[in-house]
Scaffold this motif. Structure first.
Motif, PDB file in Angstrom:
ATOM      1  N   PRO A 131       0.811  -1.218   0.000  1.00  0.00           N
ATOM      2  CA  PRO A 131       0.000   0.000   0.000  1.00  0.00           C
ATOM      3  C   PRO A 131       0.851   1.277   0.000  1.00  0.00           C
ATOM      4  CG  PRO A 131      -0.085  -1.104   2.140  1.00  0.00           C
ATOM      5  CD  PRO A 131       0.713  -1.985   1.245  1.00  0.00           C
ATOM      6  N   ILE A 132       0.416   2.238  -0.808  1.00  0.00           N
ATOM      7  CA  ILE A 132       1.109   3.528  -0.877  1.00  0.00           C
ATOM      8  C   ILE A 132       0.505   4.436   0.193  1.00  0.00           C
ATOM      9  CG2 ILE A 132       1.405   5.597  -2.316  1.00  0.00           C
ATOM     10  CD1 ILE A 132       1.416   3.769  -4.770  1.00  0.00           C
ATOM     11  N   LYS A 133       1.347   5.061   0.997  1.00  0.00           N
ATOM     12  CA  LYS A 133       0.851   5.952   2.054  1.00  0.00           C
ATOM     13  C   LYS A 133       0.574   7.334   1.469  1.00  0.00           C
ATOM     14  CE  LYS A 133       2.433   7.630   6.581  1.00  0.00           C
ATOM     15  NZ  LYS A 133       3.589   7.504   7.492  1.00  0.00           N
ATOM     16  N   SER A 134       1.524   7.832   0.706  1.00  0.00           N
ATOM     17  CA  SER A 134       1.282   9.100   0.014  1.00  0.00           C
ATOM     18  C   SER A 134       2.182   9.169  -1.214  1.00  0.00           C
ATOM     19  CB  SER A 134       1.557  10.278   0.954  1.00  0.00           C
ATOM     20  OG  SER A 134       2.891  10.242   1.386  1.00  0.00           O
ATOM     21  N   GLY A 135       1.871  10.094  -2.094  1.00  0.00           N
ATOM     22  CA  GLY A 135       2.649  10.232  -3.328  1.00  0.00           C
ATOM     23  C   GLY A 135       1.769  10.013  -4.540  1.00  0.00           C
ATOM     24  N   LYS A 136       2.299  10.379  -5.696  1.00  0.00           N
ATOM     25  CA  LYS A 136       1.513  10.276  -6.927  1.00  0.00           C
ATOM     26  C   LYS A 136       2.281   9.511  -7.991  1.00  0.00           C
ATOM     27  CE  LYS A 136      -1.024  14.570  -6.359  1.00  0.00           C
ATOM     28  NZ  LYS A 136      -1.099  15.982  -6.717  1.00  0.00           N
ATOM     29  N   VAL A 137       1.519   8.826  -8.850  1.00  0.00           N
ATOM     30  CA  VAL A 137       2.130   8.123  -9.981  1.00  0.00           C
ATOM     31  C   VAL A 137       1.459   8.613 -11.261  1.00  0.00           C
ATOM     32  CG1 VAL A 137       2.556   5.882 -11.062  1.00  0.00           C
ATOM     33  CG2 VAL A 137       2.553   6.075  -8.559  1.00  0.00           C
ATOM     34  N   PHE A 138       2.253   9.002 -12.242  1.00  0.00           N
ATOM     35  CA  PHE A 138       1.739   9.458 -13.529  1.00  0.00           C
ATOM     36  C   PHE A 138       2.209   8.508 -14.615  1.00  0.00           C
ATOM     37  CE2 PHE A 138       2.161  13.054 -10.760  1.00  0.00           C
ATOM     38  CZ  PHE A 138       1.060  13.859 -11.018  1.00  0.00           C
ATOM     39  N   ILE A 139       1.286   8.115 -15.503  1.00  0.00           N
ATOM     40  CA  ILE A 139       1.689   7.321 -16.665  1.00  0.00           C
ATOM     41  C   ILE A 139       1.285   8.118 -17.898  1.00  0.00           C
ATOM     42  CG2 ILE A 139       1.264   5.191 -17.969  1.00  0.00           C
ATOM     43  CD1 ILE A 139       1.093   3.716 -15.314  1.00  0.00           C
ATOM     44  N   ASN A 140       2.226   8.327 -18.778  1.00  0.00           N
ATOM     45  CA  ASN A 140       2.013   9.172 -19.961  1.00  0.00           C
ATOM     46  C   ASN A 140       1.399  10.521 -19.587  1.00  0.00           C
ATOM     47  OD1 ASN A 140       2.995   7.143 -21.669  1.00  0.00           O
ATOM     48  ND2 ASN A 140       0.996   6.138 -21.660  1.00  0.00           N
ATOM     49  N   GLY A 141       1.847  11.086 -18.499  1.00  0.00           N
ATOM     50  CA  GLY A 141       1.409  12.424 -18.118  1.00  0.00           C
ATOM     51  C   GLY A 141       0.096  12.474 -17.349  1.00  0.00           C
ATOM     52  N   ARG A 142      -0.607  11.335 -17.240  1.00  0.00           N
ATOM     53  CA  ARG A 142      -1.880  11.333 -16.528  1.00  0.00           C
ATOM     54  C   ARG A 142      -1.719  10.677 -15.172  1.00  0.00           C
ATOM     55  NH1 ARG A 142      -4.946   7.934 -19.482  1.00  0.00           N
ATOM     56  NH2 ARG A 142      -5.897   7.377 -17.482  1.00  0.00           N
ATOM     57  N   GLU A 143      -2.280  11.300 -14.151  1.00  0.00           N
ATOM     58  CA  GLU A 143      -2.177  10.671 -12.843  1.00  0.00           C
ATOM     59  C   GLU A 143      -3.028   9.402 -12.829  1.00  0.00           C
ATOM     60  OE1 GLU A 143      -3.042  13.028  -9.345  1.00  0.00           O
ATOM     61  OE2 GLU A 143      -2.667  11.296  -8.049  1.00  0.00           O
ATOM     62  N   VAL A 144      -2.460   8.309 -12.306  1.00  0.00           N
ATOM     63  CA  VAL A 144      -3.214   7.064 -12.247  1.00  0.00           C
ATOM     64  C   VAL A 144      -3.328   6.615 -10.803  1.00  0.00           C
ATOM     65  CG1 VAL A 144      -2.739   6.171 -14.546  1.00  0.00           C
ATOM     66  CG2 VAL A 144      -1.070   5.805 -12.733  1.00  0.00           C
ATOM     67  N   ARG A 145      -4.450   5.988 -10.507  1.00  0.00           N
ATOM     68  CA  ARG A 145      -4.593   5.386  -9.188  1.00  0.00           C
ATOM     69  C   ARG A 145      -4.313   3.906  -9.354  1.00  0.00           C
ATOM     70  NH1 ARG A 145      -9.388   5.203  -6.451  1.00  0.00           N
ATOM     71  NH2 ARG A 145      -8.307   3.857  -5.300  1.00  0.00           N
ATOM     72  N   LEU A 146      -3.229   3.456  -8.824  1.00  0.00           N
ATOM     73  CA  LEU A 146      -2.876   2.052  -8.999  1.00  0.00           C
ATOM     74  C   LEU A 146      -3.428   1.253  -7.830  1.00  0.00           C
ATOM     75  CD1 LEU A 146       0.646   2.652 -10.492  1.00  0.00           C
ATOM     76  CD2 LEU A 146      -1.405   1.977 -11.705  1.00  0.00           C
ATOM     77  N   GLY A 147      -2.594   0.799  -6.934  1.00  0.00           N
ATOM     78  CA  GLY A 147      -3.119   0.149  -5.722  1.00  0.00           C
ATOM     79  C   GLY A 147      -3.330  -1.347  -5.821  1.00  0.00           C
ATOM     80  N   THR A 148      -3.660  -1.860  -7.017  1.00  0.00           N
ATOM     81  CA  THR A 148      -3.760  -3.314  -7.161  1.00  0.00           C
ATOM     82  C   THR A 148      -2.964  -3.716  -8.402  1.00  0.00           C
ATOM     83  OG1 THR A 148      -5.676  -3.297  -8.634  1.00  0.00           O
ATOM     84  CG2 THR A 148      -6.132  -3.304  -6.264  1.00  0.00           C
ATOM     85  N   THR A 149      -2.556  -4.967  -8.422  1.00  0.00           N
ATOM     86  CA  THR A 149      -1.773  -5.399  -9.587  1.00  0.00           C
ATOM     87  C   THR A 149      -2.642  -5.414 -10.837  1.00  0.00           C
ATOM     88  OG1 THR A 149      -2.202  -7.675  -8.997  1.00  0.00           O
ATOM     89  CG2 THR A 149      -0.128  -6.797  -8.285  1.00  0.00           C
ATOM     90  N   GLU A 150      -3.940  -5.719 -10.687  1.00  0.00           N
ATOM     91  CA  GLU A 150      -4.824  -5.707 -11.868  1.00  0.00           C
ATOM     92  C   GLU A 150      -4.795  -4.340 -12.521  1.00  0.00           C
ATOM     93  OE1 GLU A 150      -5.783  -6.936  -8.926  1.00  0.00           O
ATOM     94  OE2 GLU A 150      -5.870  -9.063  -9.480  1.00  0.00           O
ATOM     95  N   ARG A 151      -4.916  -3.304 -11.685  1.00  0.00           N
ATOM     96  CA  ARG A 151      -4.935  -1.951 -12.253  1.00  0.00           C
ATOM     97  C   ARG A 151      -3.583  -1.592 -12.862  1.00  0.00           C
ATOM     98  NH1 ARG A 151      -7.180   1.840  -7.905  1.00  0.00           N
ATOM     99  NH2 ARG A 151      -8.364   0.094  -7.083  1.00  0.00           N
ATOM    100  N   ALA A 152      -2.514  -2.045 -12.210  1.00  0.00           N
ATOM    101  CA  ALA A 152      -1.181  -1.776 -12.762  1.00  0.00           C
ATOM    102  C   ALA A 152      -1.064  -2.409 -14.145  1.00  0.00           C
ATOM    103  CB  ALA A 152      -0.107  -2.322 -11.819  1.00  0.00           C
ATOM    104  N   VAL A 153      -1.495  -3.661 -14.247  1.00  0.00           N
ATOM    105  CA  VAL A 153      -1.393  -4.367 -15.530  1.00  0.00           C
ATOM    106  C   VAL A 153      -2.256  -3.676 -16.588  1.00  0.00           C
ATOM    107  CG1 VAL A 153      -1.886  -6.543 -16.736  1.00  0.00           C
ATOM    108  CG2 VAL A 153      -0.788  -6.590 -14.482  1.00  0.00           C
TER     109      VAL A 153
END
Ligand SMILES: Nc1ncnc2c1ncn2[C@@H]1O[C@H](COP(=O)(O)OP(=O)(O)OP(=O)(O)O)[C@@H](O)[C@H]1O
Ligand SMILES: [Mg+2]
Length: 512
Positions: free
Chosen positions: A320-342
């Protein structure tokens, strides 16, 4: 010549596989004998014959100890004959202490159960004292009372070695003991091996790291496709020749050059913080920011425990991510699970194939195909034909050594299991791939295959993050470096700036 242990014309078959084809191996007193060969060459199989895991009668050929024939029927026989064995895969009893792990199989060894008195009770004090002495005598730094769950992989490896040494072996067999060790742990292991050698113990040492062969061994035997290819004395060592004999061809460029134009930013991580899973108010990862571009290989350097895997696991949704942001191709994404990452085009090859990698009761094609069922299905049905076709592609490009794609993965050699893990990730056709120690346990020829695959992905515009504890590999493959220490970014280096000294300097940074 007087050999301590001799294996003469050992032949061992499995269904569809001739794993050992009349192999001969011998080791002299006080000698460190290297045993090397490609993944699936038959090294572990031969060692299991010497150790009695494959009992007399399940193979043909002869074993001799000090000139006398021996016929071990099980590992216990081998142990009593003076053959100590440390397997390739870590195998310790969690929930028990170091001392219990060492003496569990034979409490008499620690003289904590008196055979004469037939006392059913274990003298724990005596066991801890015996363990302390054993560890001290062998210069192994472990706490006899430590709970095994709290030990690092390196410490668990040292524990397995201590357990083998408790029986006072004449010959100690170490099957790829350094695969999961940090460089400090390797130094400790080498000191232990040299001490044993001084005392006249013989050691059989398997590794895929040629530098270790050159540094530690007195002689080396090379296997290929289940056969003896050559044996060299230390004075004759020649890396090119050894590689040639191992893989049956010359390797021009271990790290093949890459000519890729680095493109747009694909992944951006900002201020990533991950809480410590057990300790309140403590962060495992703190304020980590970095970017990776299309076609770029970002090398993540750092000591074991620096938090590199944890950063990648958090991005991939495994922590689990406590804080911070991840952007893919310039868009912020909410990941959190491997399904969403994939779904977002991200994939990770985990360093621990046992826990996260494979389903051991499935065959190769199912392990590969499961990662992208959409691709091999028509409606709710999986197309066996498509599954086979895709699996076969990786089976060939990664040179997975097995009778067929329908072979169960639990019968594969260690390195070939690792190749299936990599194939499974590649099969999702990721746009961002994280490779955590991808060449762990992989032979030199196959490492080269994997580097070529990484280059092909980069040429296709995939953003690659590579974690590796082998500095030459990291330096051979990276465009840029992110060096981590104590859960933070210690610094970033360009391809030109990155050299051993600067990387190590950053890797030992402290933040307290
Ligand atoms: N229990 C088994 N059943 C069927 N096949 C097996 C079994 N154990 C090993 N094999 C096969 O025997 C061959 C030799 O395997 P082995 O584990 O000895 O290789 P290795 O040289 O130790 O490789 P690595 O470097 O990857 O550990 C491989 O083709 C492997 O798939
Ligand atoms: Mg092996």
């Amino acid at each position: 010549m007087n050999y301590v242990l001799e294996a003469i014309e050992i032949t061992k078959r499995f269904p569809g596989v001739l794993a050992n084809d009349r192999i001969c191996l011998n080791v002299k007193a006080g000698e460190v004998l290297g045993l090397i060969g490609e993944n699936g060459a038959g090294k572990s199989t031969l060692l299991k014959v010497l150790n009695g895991i494959y009992p007399h009668g399940t193979y043909t050929g002869t074993l001799r100890l000090n000139g006398e024939e021996i016929r071990p029927m099980n590992p216990n026989d081998a142990m009593h004959l003076g053959i100590g064995y440390v397997p390739q895969e870590i195998n310790v009893l969690k929930y028990f202490s170091v001392a219990e792990n060492i003496y569990m199989s034979d409490l008499h060894l620690a003289r904590v159960k008196d055979r004469a008195s037939r006392s059913p009770f274990v003298d724990f004090k005596g066991m801890y004292a015996a363990t302390e002495k054993l560890l001290r005598d062998n210069h192994i730094q472990l706490d006899p009372r430590a709970d095994v769950r709290k030990l690092s992989i390196g410490q668990q490896q040292m524990l397995m070695i201590a357990r083998a040494l408790a029986t006072n072996p004449k010959v100690l067999i170490l099957d790829e003991p350094t695969t999961s060790l940090s460089s400090e742990d390797v130094d400790q292991l080498f000191r232990v091996v040299r001490k044993l050698k001084e005392r006249g113990t013989s050691i059989i040492f398997v590794t895929h790291k040629l530098a270790e062969i050159l540094e530690l061994t007195d002689r080396v035997t090379i296997l290929r496709d289940g056969r003896n290819i050559s044996t060299f004395e230390k004075a004759e060592y020649d890396t090119g020749r050894i590689i040639h004999d191992m893989i049956g061809r010359d390797l021009q460029h271990m790290y093949p050059p890459r000519n890729v134009k680095i493109g747009e930013e694909v992944l951006r991580v900002e201020h990533l913080t991950v809480a410590h899973p057990y300790i309140a108010n403590k962060n495992l990862i703190e304020d980590v920011s970095f970017t990776v571009h299309a076609g770029e290989v970002l090398g993540m350097a750092g000591l074991v425990g620096a938090g590199r895997s944890e950063v990648c696991m958090a991005i991939y949704g495994m922590a689990p991510i406590k804080s911070g942001k991840v952007f893919i191709n310039g868009r912020e994404v909410r990941l959190g699970t491997t399904e969403r990452a994939v779904k977002n085009g991200l994939n990770l090859v985990s360093e621990d194939r046992k826990i996260y990698g494979l389903n051991f009761v499935w065959d190769i094609k199912t392990n590969i195909g499961i990662s992208n069922l959409g691709e091999v299905s028509a409606g709710p049905f999986v197309s066996e034909g498509k599954l086979r076709e895709r699996a076969r592609r990786y089976f060939e490009s990664l040179r997975i050594k097995a009778p067929s794609i329908s072979t169960k993965v639990n019968t594969l050699s260690g390195g070939n299991q690792q190749k299936v893990v990599i194939a499974r990730s590649l099969n999702t056709q990721p746009r961002i791939i994280i490779l955590d120690e991808p060449t762990k346990g992989i032979d030199v020829g196959s490492k080269n295959d994997i580097y070529n695959i990484i280059n092909d992905m980069a040429a296709d515009g995939v953003a690659v993050i590579m974690i590796s504890s082998e500095l030459p590999e990291l330096m051979g493959m990276s465009d840029r470096y992110l060096v981590m220490a104590e859960g933070r970014v210690a610094g970033e280096l360009s391809g030109e700036e990155g050299n051993d000294a600067r990387i190590m300097e950053l890797a030992v940074s402290t933040f307290k």
